[in-house]
Design an enzyme around this catalytic site. Structure first.
Site, PDB file in Angstrom:
ATOM      1  CD  GLU A  13      52.409   4.596  -4.182  1.00 25.49           C
ATOM      2  OE1 GLU A  13      52.877   5.725  -4.441  1.00 25.49           O
ATOM      3  OE2 GLU A  13      51.260   4.437  -3.732  1.00 25.49           O
TER       4      GLU A  13
ATOM      5  CB  ILE B  88      74.020  25.879 -13.755  1.00 26.67           C
ATOM      6  CG1 ILE B  88      74.565  27.309 -13.729  1.00 26.67           C
ATOM      7  CG2 ILE B  88      74.128  25.303 -15.165  1.00 26.67           C
ATOM      8  CD1 ILE B  88      73.925  28.261 -14.721  1.00 26.67           C
TER       9      ILE B  88
ATOM     10  CG  HIS C  66      75.025  19.912 -17.604  1.00 19.33           C
ATOM     11  ND1 HIS C  66      74.670  19.378 -16.387  1.00 19.33           N
ATOM     12  CD2 HIS C  66      74.597  19.016 -18.548  1.00 19.33           C
ATOM     13  CE1 HIS C  66      74.044  18.227 -16.583  1.00 19.33           C
ATOM     14  NE2 HIS C  66      73.986  17.993 -17.880  1.00 19.33           N
TER      15      HIS C  66
ATOM     16  CG  HIS D 108      77.411  15.088 -17.892  1.00 18.63           C
ATOM     17  ND1 HIS D 108      77.391  13.803 -18.365  1.00 18.63           N
ATOM     18  CD2 HIS D 108      76.252  15.669 -18.296  1.00 18.63           C
ATOM     19  CE1 HIS D 108      76.263  13.606 -19.035  1.00 18.63           C
ATOM     20  NE2 HIS D 108      75.556  14.716 -19.003  1.00 18.63           N
TER      21      HIS D 108
ATOM     22  CG  HIS E 120      42.294   1.774  -7.802  1.00 18.64           C
ATOM     23  ND1 HIS E 120      42.144   3.064  -8.276  1.00 18.64           N
ATOM     24  CD2 HIS E 120      42.638   1.898  -6.497  1.00 18.64           C
ATOM     25  CE1 HIS E 120      42.371   3.922  -7.295  1.00 18.64           C
ATOM     26  NE2 HIS E 120      42.680   3.231  -6.207  1.00 18.64           N
TER      27      HIS E 120
ATOM     28  CG  PHE F  18      49.188   2.467  -7.310  1.00 19.49           C
ATOM     29  CD1 PHE F  18      48.623   3.294  -8.276  1.00 19.49           C
ATOM     30  CD2 PHE F  18      48.404   2.111  -6.225  1.00 19.49           C
ATOM     31  CE1 PHE F  18      47.312   3.758  -8.161  1.00 19.49           C
ATOM     32  CE2 PHE F  18      47.098   2.573  -6.093  1.00 19.49           C
ATOM     33  CZ  PHE F  18      46.541   3.396  -7.062  1.00 19.49           C
TER      34      PHE F  18
HETATM   35  C1  LIG Z   1      65.195  11.472 -14.350  1.00 22.60           C
HETATM   36  C2  LIG Z   1      66.158  12.219 -15.206  1.00 22.60           C
HETATM   37  N1  LIG Z   1      65.687  13.194 -16.018  1.00 22.60           N
HETATM   38  C3  LIG Z   1      66.533  13.848 -16.831  1.00 22.60           C
HETATM   39  C4  LIG Z   1      67.865  13.560 -16.862  1.00 22.60           C
HETATM   40  C5  LIG Z   1      68.797  14.258 -17.839  1.00 22.60           C
HETATM   41  N2  LIG Z   1      69.647  15.227 -17.083  1.00 22.60           N
HETATM   42  C6  LIG Z   1      70.901  14.928 -16.737  1.00 22.60           C
HETATM   43  S1  LIG Z   1      71.572  16.118 -15.756  1.00 22.60           S
HETATM   44  C7  LIG Z   1      70.172  17.042 -15.822  1.00 22.60           C
HETATM   45  C8  LIG Z   1      70.019  18.301 -15.024  1.00 22.60           C
HETATM   46  C9  LIG Z   1      71.234  19.089 -14.863  1.00 22.60           C
HETATM   47  O1  LIG Z   1      71.121  19.992 -13.801  1.00 22.60           O
HETATM   48  P1  LIG Z   1      71.704  19.668 -12.383  1.00 22.60           P
HETATM   49  O2  LIG Z   1      71.037  18.510 -11.807  1.00 22.60           O
HETATM   50  O3  LIG Z   1      71.652  20.933 -11.599  1.00 22.60           O
HETATM   51  O4  LIG Z   1      73.185  19.253 -12.653  1.00 22.60           O
HETATM   52  P2  LIG Z   1      74.414  20.207 -13.023  1.00 22.60           P
HETATM   53  O5  LIG Z   1      74.054  20.931 -14.278  1.00 22.60           O
HETATM   54  O6  LIG Z   1      74.586  21.133 -11.880  1.00 22.60           O
HETATM   55  O7  LIG Z   1      75.537  19.268 -13.215  1.00 22.60           O
HETATM   56  C10 LIG Z   1      69.212  16.428 -16.613  1.00 22.60           C
HETATM   57  C11 LIG Z   1      67.883  17.022 -16.882  1.00 22.60           C
HETATM   58  C12 LIG Z   1      68.310  12.545 -15.997  1.00 22.60           C
HETATM   59  N3  LIG Z   1      69.570  12.164 -15.950  1.00 22.60           N
HETATM   60  N4  LIG Z   1      67.442  11.930 -15.167  1.00 22.60           N
END
Ligand SMILES: Cc1ncc(C[n+]2csc(CCOP(=O)(O)OP(=O)(O)O)c2C)c(N)n1
Length: 669
Positions: free
Chosen positions: A414, A194, A266, A35, A476, A440
């Site tokens: 939690e 983004i 990204h 990334h 529960h 939970f």
């Molecule tokens: C709990 C979780 N859900 C989904 C993802 C997969 N994922 C990685 S980055 C991202 C979102 C990207 O958007 P942002 O957080 O704004 O990061 P940017 O594009 O600005 O780097 C997702 C959905 C993850 N890493 N963790």
């Protein structure tokens, strides 16, 4: 850190930040995976932080009074790897970066705590890092209250992305931090509009600034590419009385000619053409992983900024002999031998008194002893304190601006609680334990999993362990939870049968330093089964052991927790019919698995018919009962009713267990 008085020059910060951009682009391109967007977008912000504010000393990455830096948006891992290498941390080389995302490199896809000094926590599942950071900041306040500004006075900085702040766990974390007035916590939000799917507006219309303010934070906005603005925002954060959000307006993939500002930046390798264009625009040498002349030296010099501050801290520590010794002892996390002795005495007392009590109640008695001997345990509950029995009389509450207590009312949070506990454990100096209902544990699971991945000592206290909850009904009553938790590698799940095993379970959990433990306690009363004769050793530590012997046993009844008592009753019924049956208590499967095959066979009773009894689902039991065995447990969700009726309703009775044993014997013969 004593920041430089004047804001930095834009050109200086940009030149340093571009080194991060170049390394990040090249590493992702080489790996054809990763990334680049976040490291390139947040490079300027991170450079101002690391060059002017963050208190750290790469020569001693574990310096206890360092500021913590958490890259909550773990997908931007190249930002962290670049910073660690550039500033001169041990354990990372340029070759490691060149092998980003390869199995032999510590530069894993997402930052993994323990791979390289300076990775304060494992991140990747969005939202976890910021919630860990709340725990770290709280740990700092707790130790500060004890040891004073001279020895403990640092901040926790977080870089969080849109994704981090959209995740539900962030709500819990933000409100907990706001409530507790964690003024030493600073979140730098990568406000780039983004996400993976495209513009943030596809899925978000909320006002982040107002959200944080509503939770009691100080907020400020800056242009994340302006060195002066970032400096000003961080400068103002230093004296805040509240946790601080700095919304950094940035361009994702800053510098990429066509991808910058789009979701294409990204993730994924940018491609050769894009990199050539970016390097031209940023003034970087075209060769892969090449830095501008003098930039590495400049970064390495930055990496030495913390040394005088560290030296001064060492000096203060040397002067305060007693406090220094105490601090070292606390940070070592060592459990004094005195605790083992005190727990041994409690065990003997309980074995003699034979209480008929829920193991959660005995757990409170154990904690009373533990909290009296240790100063490092910090307990809490997600608003179930009277049910989880987690608060003992000898500790007081931690409150906003009053951090000298040892008990946290986490509220109904939690997920936030579990992640904060991880953060406290990672910070050091604290052994966190916290409670909720076992059902939970689902709400804590992502953090439990991360604690297990990181191998940190956190004790999750899970009471109300089965259909024994009774009237509250199936919502529960956990049924699949034991199986699901046992499936997490490196998590020590212990479900004690009685008062003695409860003491043993705590002893194991507190002394287990390479992973989390999860203690499962009953709401309903259970009899004390262990006798004075068997309390001189920790039998729970074997994972499973014979609790009731029988000469010439044809049947072995395997059970955990409250069902061990039930198995003992079934054994008596079988005995009346002339069938010799032994009972094995199996409080901890993962510890049992560590025994030799011979020992395991001996405990399981190699030539006996095996009947498993557990008020949970069958998953996992077949490996112990074998093809001729029977399972007496749950095959569905539970039901609402007085617990004894519920047990009967689902066929969890001594009679049913005895009948299953007879049937299995018949089928075998
Ligand atoms: C709990 C979780 N859900 C989904 C993802 C997969 N994922 C990685 S980055 C991202 C979102 C990207 O958007 P942002 O957080 O704004 O990061 P940017 O594009 O600005 O780097 C997702 C959905 C993850 N890493 N963790």
């Amino acid at each position: 850190m004593d920041q430089d008085k004047a804001p930095p020059e834009q050109a200086e910060i940009r030149r340093l930040a571009n080194a991060i951009r170049g390394l990040s682009m090249d590493a992702v391109e080489q790996a054809k995976s990763g990334h680049p967007g976040l490291p390139m977008g947040m490079a300027d912000v991170a450079t101002v932080l690391f060059s002017r504010f963050l208190k750290y000393d790469p020569a001693d990455p574990a310096w206890p009074d360092r500021d913590r830096f958490v890259l909550s948006a773990g997908h931007g891992s190249m930002l962290l790897y670049s910073l660690l290498w550039l500033t001169g941390y041990p354990g990372i080389t340029l070759d490691n970066i060149k092998r980003f995302r390869q199995v032999d490199s510590p530069c894993a896809g997402h930052p993994e705590h323990g791979h390289i000094p300076g990775i304060e926590t494992t991140t990747g599942p969005l939202g976890q890092g910021i919630a860990n950071a709340v725990g770290m900041a709280l740990a700092e306040r707790i130790l500060n209250a004890r040891f004073g500004d001279d020895l403990v006075n640092h901040k926790t900085y977080v870089i969080a992305s849109d994704g981090d702040l959209m995740e539900g766990i962030s709500h819990e974390a933000i409100h907990l931090a706001g409530h507790l007035k964690l003024k030493n916590l600073v979140v730098l939000w990568d406000n780039n509009n983004i996400t993976i799917d495209g513009a943030l507006s596809l899925s978000e219309t909320g006002n982040m600034i107002e959200r944080f303010e509503a939770a009691g934070w100080q907020t400020t906005v800056c242009d994340g590419h302006s060195a002066q603005e970032v400096y000003r925002a961080l400068h103002d954060a230093q004296e805040s009385e509240l946790p601080v959000l700095i919304a950094c307006k940035t361009v994702i993939g800053f510098g990429l000619p066509t991808r910058a500002g789009t979701q294409k930046a990204h993730s994924d390798a940018p491609g050769a053409e894009e990199i050539v264009g970016a390097k031209k625009a940023l003034g970087l040498p075209q060769d892969a992983f090449a830095l501008e002349d003098g930039v590495l030296d400049a970064w390495r010099k930055i990496g030495t900024r913390g040394k005088p501050v560290h030296d001064a801290w060492n000096g203060r520590k040397a002067k305060s002999d007693k406090a220094a010794k105490d601090l070292d002892a606390v940070l070592s996390g060592a459990i004094p031998a005195e605790l083992g002795k005190a727990l041994g005495e409690l065990k003997a007392k309980l074995a003699a008194e034979k209480p008929n009590a829920g193991t959660r109640r005995t757990s409170e008695k154990v904690l009373e002893v533990v909290n009296g001997v240790l100063t490092t345990t910090v307990g809490g509950s997600a608003d179930l304190t009277p049910s989880n029995n987690t608060k003992t009389k000898n500790i007081t509450d931690i409150k906003p601006d009053h951090y000298d207590g040892r008990y946290i009312h986490y509220g109904i949070r939690e997920h936030g609680m579990a992640a904060a506990m991880n953060g406290m454990a990672l910070h050091g100096g604290i052994i966190p334990y916290g409670g909720t209902f076992l059902v939970f544990s689902d709400y804590c699971r992502p953090s439990i999993r991360l604690a297990a991945i990181m191998g940190i000592r956190v004790v999750f206290v899970m009471t109300h362990d089965s259909i024994g909850v009774g009237e509250d009904g199936p919502t529960h009553q956990p049924v699949e939870h034991l199986a699901a938790l046992r499936a997490i590698p490196n998590l020590t799940v212990i479900r004690p049968a009685d008062a003695v095993e409860t003491v043993e379970a705590w002893d194991i959990a507190l002394n287990h330093t390479t992973g989390p433990s999860l203690l499962v306690f009953s709401r309903q009363d259970v009899p004390t089964l262990r006798t004075a004769a068997s309390v001189d050793q920790n039998l729970t530590a074997k994972g499973a052991y014979e609790i009731e012997a029988a000469a010439g046993a044809k049947v072995t009844l395997l059970a955990t927790g409250s069902e061990v008592g039930l198995a003992v009753q079934a054994r008596d019924l079988l005995g009346k019919d002339g069938i010799a049956a032994r009972v094995v208590s199996m409080p901890c499967w993962s510890l049992f698995e560590q025994l030799s095959e011979t020992d395991r066979d001996a405990v399981l009773g190699k030539h006996t018919v095996k009947i498993a009894v557990e008020a949970g689902v069958r998953e996992g039991w077949d490996r112990y009962i074998g093809p001729h065995g029977r399972f007496v447990g749950m095959h569905s969700f539970g039901a609402s009713g007085p617990y004894k009726d519920v047990y009967k309703h689902f066929g969890l009775t001594p009679e049913a267990v005895a009948a299953a044993a007879k049937e299995a014997l018949k089928a075998k013969n």
